[in-house]
Structure formats: structure tokens, C-alpha cells
Design a protein around this motif. Structure first.
Motif, short mmCIF file in Angstrom:
data_model
loop_
_atom_site.label_atom_id
_atom_site.label_comp_id
_atom_site.label_asym_id
_atom_site.label_seq_id
_atom_site.Cartn_x
_atom_site.Cartn_y
_atom_site.Cartn_z
N GLY A 1 -55.25 30.84 19.61
CA GLY A 1 -53.93 30.77 20.19
C GLY A 1 -52.89 31.65 19.52
O GLY A 1 -51.70 31.51 19.78
N HIS A 2 -53.33 32.58 18.66
CA HIS A 2 -52.39 33.43 17.94
C HIS A 2 -52.62 34.91 18.26
O HIS A 2 -53.67 35.29 18.74
N CYS B 1 -46.21 36.42 15.48
CA CYS B 1 -47.11 35.84 16.47
C CYS B 1 -46.20 35.51 17.64
O CYS B 1 -45.25 34.73 17.50
N HIS C 1 -45.60 31.85 18.66
CA HIS C 1 -45.05 30.99 17.61
C HIS C 1 -43.94 31.67 16.80
O HIS C 1 -43.65 31.25 15.68
CU LIG Z 1 -49.32 31.80 16.30
#
Ligand SMILES: [Cu+2]
Length: 147
Positions: free
Chosen positions: A63-64, A102, A105
């Protein structure tokens, strides 16, 4: 006589490695949901490179991604943008201070700081439009790196 020759050879190798390039190295960076310093981090959060060295971003958690931050790279540096879970390799050719984010995030402060060559950390400039938690994380990383 033979010893003398070997010593000379050693000195030549040392001066070549000081010149860089041919000895470029690749360092791995983990993209993690949870690291030693908290959730959503790159590990390491800070790294010092020589021009020509590479970073390889590992999808250690899913997910990054790894994306360059506009305004946080020296002149001449090429922007990059990895896809989610993509293990990109990035070569850092220009000396300076780089910020990496990222994308999903960024608002949670998932960023990394890279110092290439002998550019001082004091030139760190976080763009005003960066999310508050990213700004804070950059300052914390720089403070820890300066110790
Ligand atoms: Cu991330």
C-alpha cells in the motif's frame, strides 16, 4: 619491495574510491505500515549517499509508494514517481537534500530525507504546501540526523 608495491596499489584504490562513481552503491529502504519509530514509515527515515548511489524501495508492507517532492530536490535532479507496491530504484546524481513522500500517507507524515554528497542539512526547505504532519516529521528526522 613486494610489500611496497602492494601498499602503493592500496593507495591508488583509496584515491579512486574517493572519486566516487565507479563505487556507486545501492541501499534498500523498507516501506512499512509500522516501523521502530511508529506507523507509516520508511526505514531508514534518513540516509546519506554519494552522488551516483541508488535507493531501492522495498514493498515490505503493501500500500505504499515512493515519490519525489516538488521543491525538495537540488537543481538538475530528475523527479520520480513509483506506483503503489512498486519496488523502484532511484539514482541520486545531484548533491543536495531530497524529500520523498508516500502519496497515500503523505498527510500522515510518511516521508524520508536523503542527503547526497556534503550538502548541509541546514539547506532543508519543506514546501509550505506540505501537510502539517509531513512538515513535523521532516523536522524530527533532520534533528535526529544532525545528532
Ligand atoms: Cu505509505
Amino acid at each position: 619491495m613486494k610489500l611496497f608495491t602492494l601498499a602503493r596499489l592500496g593507495a591508488v584504490c583509496l584515491s579512486l574510491s574517493a572519486a566516487g562513481a565507479a563505487w556507486a552503491e545501492t541501499f534498500e529502504v523498507k516501506m512499512l505500515n509500522r516501523g521502530a519509530s511508529g506507523p507509516m514509515v520508511y526505514e531508514p527515515e534518513f540516509i546519506q549517499l554519494q552522488p551516483g548511489d541508488k535507493l531501492k524501495f522495498l514493498a515490505s508492507s503493501s500500500g505504499h509508494d515512493a515519490v519525489s517532492i516538488d521543491g525538495m530536490a537540488p537543481a538538475g535532479a530528475k523527479p520520480f514517481k513509483g506506483k503503489i507496491n512498486e519496488e523502484i530504484e532511484v539514482t541520486f546524481t545531484e548533491a543536495g537534500i531530497y524529500g520523498i513522500k508516500c502519496l497515500p500517507h503523505y498527510a500522515m507524515g510518511m516521508v524520508m530525507l536523503v542527503q547526497v554528497g556534503d550538502a548541509p542539512l541546514s539547506v532543508l526547505k519543506v514546501p509550505a504546501e506540505a501537510p502539517e504532519r509531513a512538515q513535523k516529521r521532516f523536522q524530527e528526522i533532520a534533528a535526529r540526523a544532525a545528532r
